[in-house]
Design an enzyme around this catalytic site. Sequence first.
Site, short mmCIF file in Angstrom:
data_model
loop_
_atom_site.label_atom_id
_atom_site.label_comp_id
_atom_site.label_asym_id
_atom_site.label_seq_id
_atom_site.Cartn_x
_atom_site.Cartn_y
_atom_site.Cartn_z
N GLU A 171 0.84 -1.20 0.00
CA GLU A 171 0.00 0.00 0.00
C GLU A 171 0.88 1.26 0.00
O GLU A 171 0.78 2.12 0.88
CB GLU A 171 -0.96 0.00 1.19
CG GLU A 171 -1.99 -1.11 1.11
CD GLU A 171 -3.04 -1.04 2.21
OE1 GLU A 171 -4.14 -1.59 2.01
OE2 GLU A 171 -2.77 -0.44 3.26
N GLU B 91 -6.43 -7.44 -1.15
CA GLU B 91 -6.95 -7.37 0.21
C GLU B 91 -8.39 -6.89 0.19
O GLU B 91 -8.74 -6.00 -0.58
CB GLU B 91 -6.17 -6.37 1.07
CG GLU B 91 -4.77 -6.76 1.47
CD GLU B 91 -4.15 -5.71 2.39
OE1 GLU B 91 -4.91 -4.96 3.07
OE2 GLU B 91 -2.92 -5.61 2.43
#
Length: 670
Positions: free
Chosen positions: A158, A315
């Site tokens: 991320e 995710e």
Amino acid sequence: MSKTPVAELLDAERARFTYGADYNPEQWDPAVWAEDARLMQEAGVNLVAINIFGWAQLEPLPGQYEFDQLDAVIDVLHAHGISVNLGTGTSSPPAWLSYHYPETLPVMPDGTQRFFGGRQAFCPSSPVFREYSLRLVAKVAERYASHPAVKLWHVSNEIGCHNAYCHCAVSAEAFRSWLRAKYETLDALNTAWGTAFWSQRYAAWEHIGTPRLTISTGNPGQALDFARFSSDELLGLYLGEEAVLRELSDIPITTNFMVTAHIRSQDYWAWAPHMDLIANDHYLDNRLEHTREELSFAADVTRGLAGGGPWMLMEHGTSAVNWQPRNAAKAPREMLRNSLTHVARGADGVSFFQWRASLQGSEKFHSAMLPHAGTDTKVWREAVELGDILNRLGEVTGSRVVTDVAFVFDWQSWWATDLDSHPTGELVYLDQVHRAYNALLAEGYTVDIVAPGASLAGHRLVVVPSLYAVSDADAATIADFVASGGHAVITFFSGIVDEDDRVRPGGYPGAFRELLGISTEEFFPVASAETIALSDGSTASTWTEWVTLRGATAVSTFVDGPLPGHPAVTRNDSGAGSAWYLATHLDPAAFRALVRAAADAAGIAAPETRPDGVEVVRRRGDAADYRFVINHTDAAFDLAATGTELVTDSSVGSVLTVPAGEVRVIRESR
């Protein structure tokens, strides 16, 4: 760069979805690992992401590497037939880095520094961070590039989630270098930023800094370029790790994007070409009014980044997250619907954060496949069921979503639109994007989301919401599409400025005036609570503007508000096509009616009739179509269909009943 098919990561004898989660074995005693691997098999897990936050375990002190634990974990997973998405471990540096090199810590716009103790506590421009992180990447790649379990490299994690914008001295110098490369001369920079205003002209490069907090509003050109620089700088982190991995390995490489409502710091159109496959993290944001619709939007954006091909959901949550003001758990079957919505819109891999719920740390109340309460739980049973369903849907992998409707979305216009000193603070780019998308979704149209300037070939209709900042060339792409027989719907505050945030003189909507056959001389935004009546019986809000017809016809006019009698919605024939302009924010029903009228004019077949809350999306394979029917309502829905229903493995003669809250997938032969 051609993309690696997600399903090919598994080296399976037949097509399979990837299915799994982030796994953090360092949080658990080694005695737990074998039990985890056994339960993963039970749930159908075939790919897990590990070593995402592994730096402190792998290099507890500078130059001291300890790989025994990671070796053992990978071997346990491999022995149980579970493949590995191996993180480079660089997403959060260990304590020793900031202790020995405090200059690596990020600085906020107010000049204050942030410290170790969270995650991503580093300046993206720091040469010290890059040196030590790339040294770790090389060690990881040298050790595991040939391990048969490792199928994918996961760069960092991320990237830019918390530290996208740094204002330290190192970042300021990197920003100046970026500006020199872009503009070459100070005169060009001063022109682009409009520094003649407020005595902001620069006479030396070293005088330029990052856009820190000022006593008044700042320079929008500087702010926009800093956003671009920051996205590029974060991409540079990825490319640095990628280069090391390419040298030492031939395993596919990616990182997890954050195409979601609360992250906007990366221009992923610029990032996507560098990925071997496109992966995204997405969590339901219950702070939004239309949570489920935003999920579908994010999935469509991710498919757009993948060039229309399959992608990986790296995710999402089995249930509640831990970082919103109120972290709502998912209702029964909601996780299944969420997951299969991503699949319907192109995902060939589904993963969660995380495998086993943490007992400590800030994410200990974040949901997981294996919750604190164990296997006798709703979450576990649904996770096992989802693994079984994905196994039955294996033939769907590799198929693509096909649609006649394009939808323009742009991170850079998002940055520019949401700067201050605009006609109203209530005009927020993503709100306008979601409103346009939700109208199409509610009417049953699937869309391909594209970047400004992207080819519109193969589409009949393009929808362009509030594209405030656009280049002449990108605007011309839309005009040429309409001239060639396409149709366009463009909403207010589009085409106003060029890529330097410079207003186009001569009347709004600037770049789209000729295409739309109108000219606007002044904006008249209204209070958020005010409702404006239109001549066709619909209502509007938020925005009005003084439109003069320059060849277009008025579809509707304002009845009241600041501009009674003036056009509210217009249509203009241009070449072989037509373009609609919305000079106001239509109510949801009116917006739906307008996109339906535009689609009809474009010759697009009307979607099948279904109640609000039922999504029908088609993926097209080489030999068959796969129609996903996702029933988000509390009532059963009957759909006219023939073929084979894959979730229940049953034949469909003429009508398929989709129970409340369920998903069905029909294989339709062509």
